[in-house]
Structure formats: structure tokens, C-alpha cells
Design a protein around this motif. Structure first.
Motif, PDB file in Angstrom:
ATOM      1  N   MET A   1       0.849  -1.172   0.000  1.00  0.00           N
ATOM      2  CA  MET A   1       0.000   0.000   0.000  1.00  0.00           C
ATOM      3  C   MET A   1       0.897   1.237   0.000  1.00  0.00           C
ATOM      4  SD  MET A   1      -2.936   1.195   2.730  1.00  0.00           S
ATOM      5  CE  MET A   1      -4.337   0.444   1.939  1.00  0.00           C
ATOM      6  N   ASN A   2       0.516   2.247  -0.742  1.00  0.00           N
ATOM      7  CA  ASN A   2       1.225   3.522  -0.763  1.00  0.00           C
ATOM      8  C   ASN A   2       0.585   4.466   0.242  1.00  0.00           C
ATOM      9  OD1 ASN A   2       2.828   2.528  -2.761  1.00  0.00           O
ATOM     10  ND2 ASN A   2       1.839   3.625  -4.418  1.00  0.00           N
ATOM     11  N   VAL A   3       1.382   4.883   1.226  1.00  0.00           N
ATOM     12  CA  VAL A   3       0.907   5.726   2.317  1.00  0.00           C
ATOM     13  C   VAL A   3       1.703   7.033   2.289  1.00  0.00           C
ATOM     14  CG1 VAL A   3       0.714   5.885   4.835  1.00  0.00           C
ATOM     15  CG2 VAL A   3       0.357   3.684   3.699  1.00  0.00           C
ATOM     16  N   ALA A   4       1.026   8.147   2.550  1.00  0.00           N
ATOM     17  CA  ALA A   4       1.714   9.439   2.597  1.00  0.00           C
ATOM     18  C   ALA A   4       1.607  10.040   3.981  1.00  0.00           C
ATOM     19  CB  ALA A   4       1.127  10.393   1.569  1.00  0.00           C
ATOM     20  N   TYR A   5       2.684  10.701   4.393  1.00  0.00           N
ATOM     21  CA  TYR A   5       2.672  11.451   5.644  1.00  0.00           C
ATOM     22  C   TYR A   5       3.000  12.898   5.314  1.00  0.00           C
ATOM     23  CZ  TYR A   5       3.677  13.153  10.309  1.00  0.00           C
ATOM     24  OH  TYR A   5       3.653  13.880  11.472  1.00  0.00           O
ATOM     25  N   ILE A  27      -1.106   7.568  -3.966  1.00  0.00           N
ATOM     26  CA  ILE A  27      -1.282   7.355  -2.531  1.00  0.00           C
ATOM     27  C   ILE A  27      -2.670   6.783  -2.252  1.00  0.00           C
ATOM     28  CG2 ILE A  27      -1.300   8.482  -0.267  1.00  0.00           C
ATOM     29  CD1 ILE A  27       1.477   8.459  -1.712  1.00  0.00           C
ATOM     30  N   GLU A  28      -2.685   5.721  -1.444  1.00  0.00           N
ATOM     31  CA  GLU A  28      -3.948   5.081  -1.083  1.00  0.00           C
ATOM     32  C   GLU A  28      -4.442   5.527   0.290  1.00  0.00           C
ATOM     33  OE1 GLU A  28      -3.689   0.681  -2.321  1.00  0.00           O
ATOM     34  OE2 GLU A  28      -1.609   1.434  -2.419  1.00  0.00           O
ATOM     35  N   LYS A  29      -3.523   5.957   1.155  1.00  0.00           N
ATOM     36  CA  LYS A  29      -3.918   6.409   2.490  1.00  0.00           C
ATOM     37  C   LYS A  29      -3.043   7.595   2.870  1.00  0.00           C
ATOM     38  CE  LYS A  29      -5.374   4.657   6.945  1.00  0.00           C
ATOM     39  NZ  LYS A  29      -6.635   5.342   6.974  1.00  0.00           N
ATOM     40  N   TRP A  30      -3.710   8.660   3.337  1.00  0.00           N
ATOM     41  CA  TRP A  30      -3.031   9.900   3.700  1.00  0.00           C
ATOM     42  C   TRP A  30      -3.080  10.110   5.211  1.00  0.00           C
ATOM     43  CZ3 TRP A  30      -0.767  13.188   0.087  1.00  0.00           C
ATOM     44  CH2 TRP A  30      -1.054  12.911  -1.249  1.00  0.00           C
ATOM     45  N   TYR A  31      -1.961  10.548   5.774  1.00  0.00           N
ATOM     46  CA  TYR A  31      -1.897  10.970   7.173  1.00  0.00           C
ATOM     47  C   TYR A  31      -1.389  12.413   7.154  1.00  0.00           C
ATOM     48  CZ  TYR A  31      -2.562   6.167   8.612  1.00  0.00           C
ATOM     49  OH  TYR A  31      -3.084   4.917   8.808  1.00  0.00           O
ATOM     50  N   THR A  32      -2.227  13.321   7.619  1.00  0.00           N
ATOM     51  CA  THR A  32      -1.901  14.745   7.587  1.00  0.00           C
ATOM     52  C   THR A  32      -2.093  15.340   8.967  1.00  0.00           C
ATOM     53  OG1 THR A  32      -2.749  14.810   5.327  1.00  0.00           O
ATOM     54  CG2 THR A  32      -2.432  16.913   6.419  1.00  0.00           C
ATOM     55  N   GLU A  33      -1.122  16.156   9.383  1.00  0.00           N
ATOM     56  CA  GLU A  33      -1.304  16.835  10.662  1.00  0.00           C
ATOM     57  C   GLU A  33      -0.594  18.184  10.676  1.00  0.00           C
ATOM     58  OE1 GLU A  33      -0.170  14.300  13.894  1.00  0.00           O
ATOM     59  OE2 GLU A  33       1.630  13.614  12.878  1.00  0.00           O
ATOM     60  N   LYS A  34      -1.123  19.042  11.536  1.00  0.00           N
ATOM     61  CA  LYS A  34      -0.575  20.387  11.738  1.00  0.00           C
ATOM     62  C   LYS A  34      -0.054  20.452  13.163  1.00  0.00           C
ATOM     63  CE  LYS A  34      -3.454  22.690   8.335  1.00  0.00           C
ATOM     64  NZ  LYS A  34      -4.072  23.953   7.982  1.00  0.00           N
ATOM     65  N   VAL A  35       1.201  20.077  13.314  1.00  0.00           N
ATOM     66  CA  VAL A  35       1.812  20.000  14.639  1.00  0.00           C
ATOM     67  C   VAL A  35       3.330  20.102  14.491  1.00  0.00           C
ATOM     68  CG1 VAL A  35       1.912  17.471  14.635  1.00  0.00           C
ATOM     69  CG2 VAL A  35       1.808  18.672  16.798  1.00  0.00           C
ATOM     70  N   THR A  40       8.538  13.011  18.352  1.00  0.00           N
ATOM     71  CA  THR A  40       7.710  12.046  17.615  1.00  0.00           C
ATOM     72  C   THR A  40       6.357  11.807  18.277  1.00  0.00           C
ATOM     73  OG1 THR A  40       8.780  10.208  18.753  1.00  0.00           O
ATOM     74  CG2 THR A  40       9.706  10.854  16.635  1.00  0.00           C
ATOM     75  N   ASN A  41       6.019  12.615  19.250  1.00  0.00           N
ATOM     76  CA  ASN A  41       4.737  12.484  19.937  1.00  0.00           C
ATOM     77  C   ASN A  41       3.651  13.207  19.129  1.00  0.00           C
ATOM     78  OD1 ASN A  41       2.835  11.877  21.834  1.00  0.00           O
ATOM     79  ND2 ASN A  41       3.439  13.500  23.244  1.00  0.00           N
ATOM     80  N   ARG A  42       3.301  12.586  17.973  1.00  0.00           N
ATOM     81  CA  ARG A  42       2.314  13.168  17.067  1.00  0.00           C
ATOM     82  C   ARG A  42       1.268  12.098  16.740  1.00  0.00           C
ATOM     83  NH1 ARG A  42       6.270  14.329  12.650  1.00  0.00           N
ATOM     84  NH2 ARG A  42       7.947  13.801  14.056  1.00  0.00           N
ATOM     85  N   PRO A  43      -0.007  12.408  16.947  1.00  0.00           N
ATOM     86  CA  PRO A  43      -1.067  11.402  16.775  1.00  0.00           C
ATOM     87  C   PRO A  43      -1.090  10.729  15.400  1.00  0.00           C
ATOM     88  CG  PRO A  43      -1.966  13.418  17.732  1.00  0.00           C
ATOM     89  CD  PRO A  43      -0.549  13.695  17.393  1.00  0.00           C
ATOM     90  N   GLN A  44      -1.024  11.509  14.334  1.00  0.00           N
ATOM     91  CA  GLN A  44      -1.094  10.928  12.991  1.00  0.00           C
ATOM     92  C   GLN A  44       0.144  10.102  12.667  1.00  0.00           C
ATOM     93  OE1 GLN A  44      -3.751  11.215  10.354  1.00  0.00           O
ATOM     94  NE2 GLN A  44      -4.632  11.296  12.408  1.00  0.00           N
ATOM     95  N   LEU A  45       1.299  10.551  13.139  1.00  0.00           N
ATOM     96  CA  LEU A  45       2.531   9.789  12.926  1.00  0.00           C
ATOM     97  C   LEU A  45       2.432   8.439  13.618  1.00  0.00           C
ATOM     98  CD1 LEU A  45       5.483   9.550  11.936  1.00  0.00           C
ATOM     99  CD2 LEU A  45       6.169  10.609  14.094  1.00  0.00           C
TER     100      LEU A  45
END
Length: 185
Positions: A1-5, A27-35, A40-45
Motif C-alpha cells: 500500500m502507498n501511504v503518505a505522511y 497514494i492510497e492512504k493519507w496521514y496529515t497533521e498540523k503539529v 515524535t509524539n504526534r497522533p497521525q505519525l
């Protein structure tokens, strides 16, 4: 699967530039965050790292989106490698599934290890100088009531309490307890 961060540091920033640059990878699944990327304490990561499986590929715009420190980046890369997940960075043009990409990540790791070793050496040298001057005395010894220690040690050896509970009862850390146990033997 192709995943983007995709990550931007503040809510005022716009992630469209990164998204546009990553679209070419299907990309099949995207993880995006504004932080902030300060750690490395990031929810989407965290969610993405839990989600990816062997054979997946994570696409990032550049390494600074994934981690701000070399140590954090290498920790993430090691975690991905253990899971059999590839990492591709657009900007640095590094793909961990290729021999060149693996070489580049290994070199980054070697440089980080070299920096860490030098830092520790400078620290030891500084401590030695401070000790000569009488400025550095080292950490204060931990004092523990002998009766309490013997009682808890008996409970621990008879498996009535765990090592975590043992340390908690003495109000010390696990590594300190391990050292005390080693010294007691």
C-alpha cells in the motif's frame, strides 16, 4: 500500500504544496497533521506507524516532515525497517528499498552515531576536568532503609511483588533498583 505522511508545523501553514508533490505516487492512504516536529509524539505519525505493514511504502515530501532530529529520523527508519516498510523522500530523492537509498540512510546513521560518540567523549572529558577542580562530585548515593529493603527483597524473591512494584515502594527508578540488586549479589 502507498501511504503518505504530510506535516506542517502550525495551523496557519498550508499542506497543499506537499500533497501536490506526493500525488504522483498513487497514494492510497493519507496521514496529515498540523503539529510541530520537535519530537515524535504526534497522533497521525503514531497512527501511521501502527497502520503500515510489510511491503507498504511511506512517501514524504522531505525528511524534515517526518522528524526534526537525526535521532528521531533514525528511530523511525529503524522501526519501519523492522516492519519491512519502505520510505521514500521526494526532496532528498532517497528510497530505502534501493541499494543507494539504504546506503544513504546508513551513512546518515553513521554520522549520527559519530556525533553521539563525540558528544559523550566531550562530556566525559568535561566531567574529568570538573572532578579535578572539585566541582563535580557525581550523583548522590541512594539511601534506603535496610529493614524496608530486606522486607521488599524477600517479597520480590518469593514473587509476591514485581520489580516495578519493588522500585515503586522504594521510590526509585528501575535502573537504580537493578544496580542495587546487582550490588546485593
Amino acid at each position: 500500500m502507498n501511504v503518505a505522511y504530510v506535516r506542517v508545523s502550525t495551523v496557519d501553514q498550508n499542506e497543499d504544496r506537499q500533497i501536490e508533490a506526493l500525488k504522483k505516487h498513487n497514494i492510497e492512504k493519507w496521514y496529515t497533521e498540523k503539529v510541530s516536529g520537535k519530537n515524535t509524539n504526534r497522533p497521525q505519525l503514531k497512527e501511521m506507524l501502527d497502520f503500515v505493514r510489510e511491503g507498504d511504502t511511506i512517501y514524504i515530501h522531505d525528511f524534515s516532515r517526518l522528524a526534526r532530529s537525526t535521532k528521531d529520523l533514525l528511530d523511525i527508519v529503524e522501526q519501519l525497517t523492522e516492519k519491512g516498510v519502505h520510505l521514500v523522500s521526494n526532496k532528498e530523492n532517497i528510497d530505502s528499498s534501493t541499494p543507494t537509498g539504504k546506503l544513504m540512510l546508513t551513512m546518515i546513521g553513521a554520522i549520527a552515531e559519530f556525533e553521539r560518540t563525540n558528544l559523550l567523549e566531550r562530556q566525559r572529558e568535561g566531567i574529568a576536568v570538573a572532578k579535578k577542580k572539585g566541582v563535580y562530585k557525581g550523583r548522590k548515593a541512594v539511601s534506603i532503609d535496610e529493614t524496608k529493603w530486606n522486607d521488599l527483597l524477600e517479597q520480590y524473591t518469593s514473587r509476591k511483588i514485581s520489580k516495578v512494584e519493588f522500585a515503586k515502594q522504594l521510590d526509585i527508578s528501575r535502573p537504580t533498583l537493578d544496580k542495587l540488586l546487582a550490588d546485593a549479589q
